[in-house]
Design a protein around this motif. Structure first.
Motif, PDB file in Angstrom:
ATOM      1  N   GLU A 154       0.877  -1.180   0.154  1.00 53.72           N
ATOM      2  CA  GLU A 154       0.009   0.055   0.056  1.00 53.72           C
ATOM      3  C   GLU A 154       0.885   1.322   0.028  1.00 53.72           C
ATOM      4  O   GLU A 154       0.705   2.257  -0.725  1.00 53.72           O
ATOM      5  N   VAL A 159      -1.268  -1.214  -3.904  1.00 54.88           N
ATOM      6  CA  VAL A 159      -2.997  -1.369  -3.596  1.00 54.88           C
ATOM      7  C   VAL A 159      -3.522  -0.049  -2.969  1.00 54.88           C
ATOM      8  O   VAL A 159      -2.743   0.528  -2.434  1.00 54.88           O
ATOM      9  N   SER A 160      -4.696   0.249  -2.934  1.00 54.42           N
ATOM     10  CA  SER A 160      -5.136   1.371  -2.387  1.00 54.42           C
ATOM     11  C   SER A 160      -6.654   1.047  -1.753  1.00 54.42           C
ATOM     12  O   SER A 160      -7.674   1.625  -2.241  1.00 54.42           O
ATOM     13  N   PRO A 161      -6.460   0.357  -0.511  1.00 58.93           N
ATOM     14  CA  PRO A 161      -7.678   0.017   0.128  1.00 58.93           C
ATOM     15  C   PRO A 161      -8.556   1.067   0.685  1.00 58.93           C
ATOM     16  O   PRO A 161      -7.473   2.079   1.210  1.00 58.93           O
ATOM     17  N   TYR A 172     -10.562  -3.990   0.783  1.00 60.04           N
ATOM     18  CA  TYR A 172      -9.865  -4.345  -0.440  1.00 60.04           C
ATOM     19  C   TYR A 172     -10.904  -4.484  -1.060  1.00 60.04           C
ATOM     20  O   TYR A 172     -11.863  -5.647  -1.030  1.00 60.04           O
ATOM     21  N   ASP A 176      -8.823  -3.863  -5.999  1.00 66.64           N
ATOM     22  CA  ASP A 176      -7.654  -4.128  -4.887  1.00 66.64           C
ATOM     23  C   ASP A 176      -7.113  -5.561  -4.960  1.00 66.64           C
ATOM     24  O   ASP A 176      -5.821  -5.745  -4.911  1.00 66.64           O
ATOM     25  N   ASP A 179      -4.926  -6.117  -7.820  1.00 70.11           N
ATOM     26  CA  ASP A 179      -3.708  -5.530  -8.054  1.00 70.11           C
ATOM     27  C   ASP A 179      -2.867  -6.213  -7.200  1.00 70.11           C
ATOM     28  O   ASP A 179      -1.726  -6.401  -7.401  1.00 70.11           O
TER      29      ASP A 179
END
Length: 245
Positions: A154, A159-161, A172, A176, A179
């Motif tokens: 992150e 990833v961008s939860p 997620y 996500d 990814d």
């Protein structure tokens, strides 16, 4: 006969420039940059080039598409100061970079091939948060990694939860998860996070792996074009090396 031979052996800047769509100033600049060997001068100070200079110019212009202007310049400079091993090492480095790029493309295609059916079949399942996503623990367990690894990914932008508004836990979404799977496949292939980030960004901007197929096809085409350009440059460079003796 002697006059024709003399004319064939003595070339003006315009003679070199004309065949390649260059200006005479460009030819002079190439000489000053060390791309061409130094030219003799007439008693009046005019440059006198020879077929050897024409060969150097052909070699340089053939090297540029595969190696780029700066690297082609370093190759020619090295040859013209008789540092042939240095020039060949630089050529080898360009081929090695092309091979690395081919391996990266192959890794991306393998990763996407492994990713697509899994992602398509995966639903929220037991790892779901109840709000349309997965929590960090179940996702990490599914991938066989630690939650700390997902947090590291992150921070690297892989990833961008989002955060659950009630608990503050990471959630997620399916994009996500996709990814994370892609990053996991590439990490297993030995790729660094900074190498993976632009690949993940391409998948995101394409809207998933399927629309990326056209980009991958173009990538193949660019690598093939570079490979052929390197071959063409090598042929002209070898001809120039033979002419230098």
């Amino acid at each position: 006969m002697g006059r024709n031979l003399q004319n064939a052996e003595r070339l003006r800047p315009i003679d070199l420039a004309r065949g390649h769509g260059l200006s005479t100033q460009a030819v002079r600049n190439y000489e000053e940059a060390g791309i061409l060997p130094p030219a003799d001068r007439t008693p009046h100070g005019y440059r006198v080039y020879t077929p050897l200079h024409a060969g150097a110019l052909r070699a340089f212009l053939a090297l540029v598409p595969g190696h780029g202007h700066a690297v082609a310049t370093s190759i020619m400079r090295a040859v013209n100061r008789d540092a042939v091993d240095e020039a060949l090492r630089t050529v080898d480095e360009s081929h090695a970079r092309l091979l690395d790029d081919r391996r990266t493309l192959e890794a991306v295609e393998r990763a996407l091939g492994d990713l697509t059916p899994t992602t398509a079949a995966s639903g929220p399942g037991p790892a779901a948060s109840g709000t349309g996503g997965r929590f960090i623990g179940p996702l990490a367990g599914e991938l066989g990694i630690r939650p700390a690894t997902l947090r590291k990914w992150e921070r690297a932008g892989l990833v961008s939860p989002r955060r659950d508004p009630v608990t503050g836990y990471r959630v997620y979404a399916e994009a996500d998860v996709r990814d994370a799977r892609l990053a996991h496949q590439l990490r297993r292939g030995g790729y660094l996070l900074e190498q993976i980030a632009p690949i993940v960004a391409q998948v995101r901007s394409a809207g998933g792996p399927e629309p990326l197929a056209a980009a991958l096809h173009d990538w193949h085409g660019r690598l093939s074009a570079r490979g052929r350009a390197l071959l063409a440059g090598a042929a002209e460079l070898e001809a120039y090396l033979r002419a230098r003796g």
